[in-house]
Design an enzyme around this catalytic site. Structure first.
Site, PDB file in Angstrom:
ATOM      1  N   HIS A   1      92.988 -22.390  16.501  1.00  0.00           N
ATOM      2  CA  HIS A   1      91.788 -22.760  17.260  1.00  0.00           C
ATOM      3  C   HIS A   1      91.978 -22.541  18.769  1.00  0.00           C
ATOM      4  CE1 HIS A   1      88.107 -23.989  18.711  1.00  0.00           C
ATOM      5  NE2 HIS A   1      88.786 -24.651  19.607  1.00  0.00           N
TER       6      HIS A   1
ATOM      7  N   TYR B   1      90.397 -20.184  22.806  1.00  0.00           N
ATOM      8  CA  TYR B   1      90.184 -20.527  24.221  1.00  0.00           C
ATOM      9  C   TYR B   1      91.179 -19.804  25.120  1.00  0.00           C
ATOM     10  CZ  TYR B   1      87.013 -23.964  22.318  1.00  0.00           C
ATOM     11  OH  TYR B   1      85.992 -24.554  21.631  1.00  0.00           O
TER      12      TYR B   1
ATOM     13  N   HIS C   1      79.849 -14.963  13.952  1.00  0.00           N
ATOM     14  CA  HIS C   1      80.132 -15.896  15.051  1.00  0.00           C
ATOM     15  C   HIS C   1      81.224 -15.338  15.977  1.00  0.00           C
ATOM     16  CE1 HIS C   1      81.589 -19.458  17.181  1.00  0.00           C
ATOM     17  NE2 HIS C   1      82.755 -19.372  16.547  1.00  0.00           N
ATOM     18  N   PHE C   2      82.316 -14.869  15.396  1.00  0.00           N
ATOM     19  CA  PHE C   2      83.397 -14.532  16.329  1.00  0.00           C
ATOM     20  C   PHE C   2      83.218 -13.179  16.993  1.00  0.00           C
ATOM     21  CE2 PHE C   2      86.062 -13.710  12.343  1.00  0.00           C
ATOM     22  CZ  PHE C   2      86.280 -12.359  12.542  1.00  0.00           C
ATOM     23  N   HIS C   3      82.294 -12.364  16.483  1.00  0.00           N
ATOM     24  CA  HIS C   3      82.005 -11.154  17.272  1.00  0.00           C
ATOM     25  C   HIS C   3      81.140 -11.487  18.484  1.00  0.00           C
ATOM     26  CE1 HIS C   3      83.883  -8.954  13.987  1.00  0.00           C
ATOM     27  NE2 HIS C   3      83.973  -7.945  14.835  1.00  0.00           N
TER      28      HIS C   3
ATOM     29  N   ARG D   1      82.935 -13.296   3.463  1.00  0.00           N
ATOM     30  CA  ARG D   1      83.644 -12.521   4.479  1.00  0.00           C
ATOM     31  C   ARG D   1      84.854 -11.871   3.826  1.00  0.00           C
ATOM     32  NH1 ARG D   1      87.158 -16.662   8.379  1.00  0.00           N
ATOM     33  NH2 ARG D   1      87.841 -14.690   9.258  1.00  0.00           N
ATOM     34  N   ARG D   2      85.505 -10.969   4.550  1.00  0.00           N
ATOM     35  CA  ARG D   2      86.764 -10.347   4.119  1.00  0.00           C
ATOM     36  C   ARG D   2      86.674  -9.781   2.714  1.00  0.00           C
ATOM     37  NH1 ARG D   2      91.256 -14.668   6.495  1.00  0.00           N
ATOM     38  NH2 ARG D   2      91.455 -13.540   8.435  1.00  0.00           N
TER      39      ARG D   2
HETATM   40 FE1  HAS Z   1      84.581 -20.492  17.001  1.00  0.00          FE
HETATM   41  C1  HAS Z   1      85.534 -20.007  13.720  1.00  0.00           C
HETATM   42  C2  HAS Z   1      83.586 -23.677  16.279  1.00  0.00           C
HETATM   43  C3  HAS Z   1      83.803 -21.040  20.339  1.00  0.00           C
HETATM   44  C4  HAS Z   1      86.263 -17.620  17.857  1.00  0.00           C
HETATM   45  N1  HAS Z   1      85.665 -19.078  15.978  1.00  0.00           N
HETATM   46  C5  HAS Z   1      85.924 -19.042  14.629  1.00  0.00           C
HETATM   47  C6  HAS Z   1      86.700 -17.877  14.310  1.00  0.00           C
HETATM   48  C7  HAS Z   1      86.947 -17.228  15.501  1.00  0.00           C
HETATM   49  C8  HAS Z   1      86.283 -17.983  16.534  1.00  0.00           C
HETATM   50  C9  HAS Z   1      87.769 -15.975  15.692  1.00  0.00           C
HETATM   51  O1  HAS Z   1      83.942 -25.695  14.013  1.00  0.00           O
HETATM   52  C10 HAS Z   1      87.137 -17.451  12.922  1.00  0.00           C
HETATM   53  C11 HAS Z   1      88.519 -17.859  12.572  1.00  0.00           C
HETATM   54  C12 HAS Z   1      88.874 -17.328  11.210  1.00  0.00           C
HETATM   55  O2  HAS Z   1      89.249 -16.148  11.116  1.00  0.00           O
HETATM   56  O3  HAS Z   1      88.733 -18.067  10.219  1.00  0.00           O
HETATM   57  N2  HAS Z   1      83.781 -22.040  18.085  1.00  0.00           N
HETATM   58  C13 HAS Z   1      83.419 -23.242  17.588  1.00  0.00           C
HETATM   59  C14 HAS Z   1      82.841 -24.069  18.652  1.00  0.00           C
HETATM   60  C15 HAS Z   1      82.892 -23.300  19.805  1.00  0.00           C
HETATM   61  C16 HAS Z   1      83.506 -22.044  19.437  1.00  0.00           C
HETATM   62  C17 HAS Z   1      82.295 -25.440  18.537  1.00  0.00           C
HETATM   63  N3  HAS Z   1      84.939 -19.509  18.754  1.00  0.00           N
HETATM   64  C18 HAS Z   1      84.559 -19.913  20.012  1.00  0.00           C
HETATM   65  C19 HAS Z   1      85.053 -18.994  20.994  1.00  0.00           C
HETATM   66  C20 HAS Z   1      85.757 -18.026  20.302  1.00  0.00           C
HETATM   67  C21 HAS Z   1      85.664 -18.368  18.888  1.00  0.00           C
HETATM   68  C22 HAS Z   1      84.846 -19.127  22.482  1.00  0.00           C
HETATM   69  C23 HAS Z   1      86.493 -16.828  20.767  1.00  0.00           C
HETATM   70  C24 HAS Z   1      86.649 -16.443  22.002  1.00  0.00           C
HETATM   71  N4  HAS Z   1      84.527 -21.608  15.311  1.00  0.00           N
HETATM   72  C25 HAS Z   1      84.138 -22.907  15.237  1.00  0.00           C
HETATM   73  C26 HAS Z   1      84.374 -23.412  13.874  1.00  0.00           C
HETATM   74  C27 HAS Z   1      84.931 -22.366  13.148  1.00  0.00           C
HETATM   75  C28 HAS Z   1      85.022 -21.247  14.072  1.00  0.00           C
HETATM   76  C29 HAS Z   1      84.095 -24.760  13.350  1.00  0.00           C
HETATM   77  C30 HAS Z   1      85.379 -22.393  11.672  1.00  0.00           C
HETATM   78  C31 HAS Z   1      84.361 -21.744  10.831  1.00  0.00           C
HETATM   79  C32 HAS Z   1      84.839 -21.614   9.419  1.00  0.00           C
HETATM   80  O4  HAS Z   1      84.295 -22.343   8.545  1.00  0.00           O
HETATM   81  O5  HAS Z   1      85.749 -20.839   9.100  1.00  0.00           O
HETATM   82  C33 HAS Z   1      82.457 -23.767  21.190  1.00  0.00           C
HETATM   83  O6  HAS Z   1      83.525 -23.712  22.081  1.00  0.00           O
HETATM   84  C34 HAS Z   1      81.298 -22.979  21.737  1.00  0.00           C
HETATM   85  C35 HAS Z   1      80.790 -23.538  23.055  1.00  0.00           C
HETATM   86  C36 HAS Z   1      79.959 -22.535  23.772  1.00  0.00           C
HETATM   87  C37 HAS Z   1      78.772 -22.724  24.309  1.00  0.00           C
HETATM   88  C38 HAS Z   1      78.050 -21.607  25.009  1.00  0.00           C
HETATM   89  C39 HAS Z   1      77.897 -21.854  26.516  1.00  0.00           C
HETATM   90  C40 HAS Z   1      77.264 -20.667  27.152  1.00  0.00           C
HETATM   91  C41 HAS Z   1      77.745 -20.046  28.245  1.00  0.00           C
HETATM   92  C42 HAS Z   1      77.048 -18.797  28.712  1.00  0.00           C
HETATM   93  C43 HAS Z   1      76.567 -18.859  30.144  1.00  0.00           C
HETATM   94  C44 HAS Z   1      75.680 -17.702  30.436  1.00  0.00           C
HETATM   95  C45 HAS Z   1      75.884 -16.792  31.425  1.00  0.00           C
HETATM   96  C46 HAS Z   1      74.994 -15.608  31.536  1.00  0.00           C
HETATM   97  C47 HAS Z   1      76.992 -16.869  32.379  1.00  0.00           C
HETATM   98  C48 HAS Z   1      78.126 -24.043  24.224  1.00  0.00           C
HETATM   99  C49 HAS Z   1      78.944 -20.508  28.982  1.00  0.00           C
HETATM  100  C50 HAS Z   1      73.744 -15.883  32.312  1.00  0.00           C
HETATM  101  C51 HAS Z   1      72.979 -14.638  32.349  1.00  0.00           C
HETATM  102  C52 HAS Z   1      71.826 -14.491  33.029  1.00  0.00           C
HETATM  103  C53 HAS Z   1      71.117 -13.217  32.977  1.00  0.00           C
HETATM  104  C54 HAS Z   1      71.249 -15.571  33.844  1.00  0.00           C
HETATM  105 CU    CU Z   2      88.069 -23.264  16.063  1.00  0.00          CU
END
Ligand code: HAS
Ligand code: CU
Length: 550
Positions: free
Chosen positions: A225, A229, A376-378, A440-441
């Site tokens: 996990h 980050y 999700h992870f893409h 998946r996979r």
């Molecule tokens: Fe995730 C599974 C929960 C974030 C990557 N995640 C994965 C897997 C990967 C991955 C690779 O709770 C698969 C692992 C595997 O192979 O089995 N993930 C979360 C949660 C967050 C989250 C709660 N994940 C990420 C990030 C990753 C990533 C970051 C990679 C870099 N994830 C899970 C869970 C699983 C999971 C379960 C397990 C699923 C399963 O059943 O297998 C949070 O951290 C997300 C918080 C993010 C936000 C977005 C904030 C928005 C922002 C954008 C600002 C905008 C801007 C642009 C700057 C709340 C900061 C403005 C533009 C203008 C034009 C104005």
């Molecule tokens: Cu995770």
């Protein structure tokens, strides 16, 4: 205003080596992307690639290991070397130490790559036992991790030397974010280090008979996990510490930025059970605790969304943007460095919402192990992170080489948008088909049971994946053309460090003190993982013999 600092040619070269290996890795790893996507759409190209590549699973392993593990780790250690020395305005304290770390990573990469290319380690990037790879696969991964630790130690020594010379001065934000990333990584990787050294390596060498798959998964996700980050925080370093300047403004709040980084240190690691909601060996209470902590780590990303968007609004209004949303149009979209990061942020909104969905125990039961998860992870690692790294490359490679970007801004922008469009099509289709039950996979194109309602979405997976492949190879081409140009326009580029609206020196002192945060991190880790680790280790059963299932 921050004064400039001259990074030496040797240091630039050293950082450049990191980027070289990162880009080679992603270039090879991405070859398999369209193969998988087209295979989902019913066009199986693997038979034409034999005997070079044996199977879908070998391709998927190479795709995951090279893109998600190797590209990221090399890019990040290189980028953080720059944020450390440029921010502190001093050279590395022990450059040879960092060089040892880097070359150890390279040796590890080669040692991992050989069995993987020979189809002796098609265990996917999570390498769950009882699938058993050749021992050299585990050894190589260990070397990559230890090499990255050594580079991290090199950063700490450099920081310590700077701190002695500059008591009371706020740590420059980009350096601060980079250091937190490294410290978090070193806590996080204790899990996978224990898994490999106590179980997978001796087992693959024939020293022990079997493994305990449940304990192995717990160790793996202890690292797995926070690994996400480790990928994300360097992109945040750029979004907070550089993007405001690149967009023509200033950072909205230095304190909020630092607070978010501390929260990531505190909360990144003790969440691993949200990947194990379906594991029978973990009691429900612990899954619940990790679910609650997962919702807590949502907070620093919301702080980031708020602070970065506020900084962008400040920039857009300064550039003459009017009205509720006019500032968005006024941002310098023509600059690929900026547009890449803006589009990365937009995609991350959707990736973040998907993450929150995953984190819910009962909804997870619907999406777990379906195509939703790669969807999700893409949007996260392949968008928020990779698209940001592409944008960063468009100033970093010219900075390191002194050569103007090998293509016009317009062409680089086409690259950025190609990735974005491909990703929108691909990830949306993966989410939808996952909700419809597609696993998946799995080489879905070969499965005899494809329901009619999946097929349109699987076609979109193929189309989106192919567009992304074009976007990735445009990126590789642009970087290579810049780096190897013989006739080029020399450029002098400044590292884009953003000023903040308030003087960082006014940021409260407790946001620049390590000890309380480190104590808090260790304490929370002990609470959230200690009893379960104790329990699972006391009941260890090394009775799964393992084998080669591919
Ligand atoms: Fe995730 C599974 C929960 C974030 C990557 N995640 C994965 C897997 C990967 C991955 C690779 O709770 C698969 C692992 C595997 O192979 O089995 N993930 C979360 C949660 C967050 C989250 C709660 N994940 C990420 C990030 C990753 C990533 C970051 C990679 C870099 N994830 C899970 C869970 C699983 C999971 C379960 C397990 C699923 C399963 O059943 O297998 C949070 O951290 C997300 C918080 C993010 C936000 C977005 C904030 C928005 C922002 C954008 C600002 C905008 C801007 C642009 C700057 C709340 C900061 C403005 C533009 C203008 C034009 C104005
Ligand atoms: Cu995770």
């Amino acid at each position: 205003m921050l004064a400039n600092y001259e990074v030496s040619q040797a240091e630039k070269k050293f950082i450049g080596w990191h980027l070289l290996f990162a880009v080679i890795a992603v270039a090879i790893g991405s070859l398999f992307g369209p193969l998988q996507a087209l295979e989902h759409a019913g066009l199986d190209l693997y038979p034409y690639l034999q005997p070079l590549f044996a199977s879908y699973y070998q391709g998927l392993t190479l795709h995951g290991v090279l893109n998600a593990l190797v590209f990221t780790t090399f890019f990040i250690t290189g980028f953080l070397t720059l944020t450390t020395i440029y921010g502190l305005k001093r050279p590395l304290r022990y450059p040879k130490l960092n060089a040892v770390g880097f070359w150890m990573m390279v040796v590890g990469l080669v040692v991992t790559a050989i069995p993987t290319l020979l189809d002796q380690a098609s265990v996917l990037y999570t390498f769950y036992p009882p699938m058993k790879a050749h021992w050299s696969f585990y050894l190589g991964l260990t070397l990559v991790v230890v090499g990255s630790w050594i580079e991290g130690w090199g950063f700490y020594f450099t920081y310590y030397a700077w701190r002695k010379e500059n008591p009371g001065v706020r740590t420059p934000l980009t350096t601060f974010g980079g250091l937190i990333t490294m410290v978090m990584w070193q806590f996080a990787t204790l899990g996978v280090a224990t898994e490999i050294l106590t179980m997978l390596l001796p087992w693959s060498l024939g020293l022990i008979e079997g493994t305990d798959p449940q304990l192995a998964r717990t160790y793996f996700w202890f690292t797995g996990h926070p690994l996400v980050y480790f990928w994300l925080l360097p992109a945040y370093v750029s979004w907070y510490g550089m993007l405001p300047k690149q967009a023509g403004g200033k950072l909205f709040s230095d304190s909020l930025a630092r607070f978010a980084f501390w929260l990531f240190l505190l909360l990144s690691v003790p969440l691993g059970f949200h990947h194990q909601y379906v594991d029978p060996g973990v009691p429900a209470g612990w899954k619940f605790l990790h679910a609650v902590l997962t919702y807590s780590v949502f907070l620093p990303s919301m702080l980031t969304a708020f602070t970065v968007i506020a900084s962008l609004e400040y920039a857009g209004r300064k550039r003459g943007g009017k009205g509720l949303l006019g500032w968005i149009r006024a941002l310098p979209w023509a600059d690929p460095v900026v547009s890449a990061q803006l589009l990365a942020g937009i995609l991350f909104f959707f990736g973040g919402i998907g993450g929150i969905t995953n984190a819910s125990y009962n909804v997870n039961l619907v999406v777990h192990n379906t195509a939703w998860v790669p969807g999700h992870f893409h949007l996260t690692v392949a968008s928020a992170v990779t698209l940001s790294f592409m944008g960063i490359s468009y100033w970093l490679v010219p900075y390191l080489t002194g050569k103007k970007l090998g293509v016009s801004n317009k062409v680089a922008n086409i690259q950025v948008w190609t990735w974005f469009v491909g990703m929108v099509i691909f990830s949306n289709a993966m989410h939808v088909v996952g909700l419809l039950g597609a696993p998946r996979r799995t080489p879905l194109g070969l499965a005899p049971y494809i329901p009619e309602e999946w097929s349109g979405h699987l076609l979109r997976v193929g189309i989106g994946g192919t567009i992304m492949f074009v976007g990735m190879y445009m990126y590789v081409y642009i970087v290579a053309k810049t780096a190897w140009a013989k006739n080029y326009e020399p450029v002098e580029i400044e590292v884009p460090l953003a000023d903040s609206i308030h003087d960082p020196q006014e940021t409260p002192d407790w946001l620049d003190k390590w000890v309380p945060w480190l104590i808090g991190t260790v304490a929370l880790l002990l609470i959230a993982y200690g009893p379960q680790l104790f329990d699972q280790i006391s009941n260890i059963a090394l009775n799964a013999p393992g084998g080669k299932v591919w």
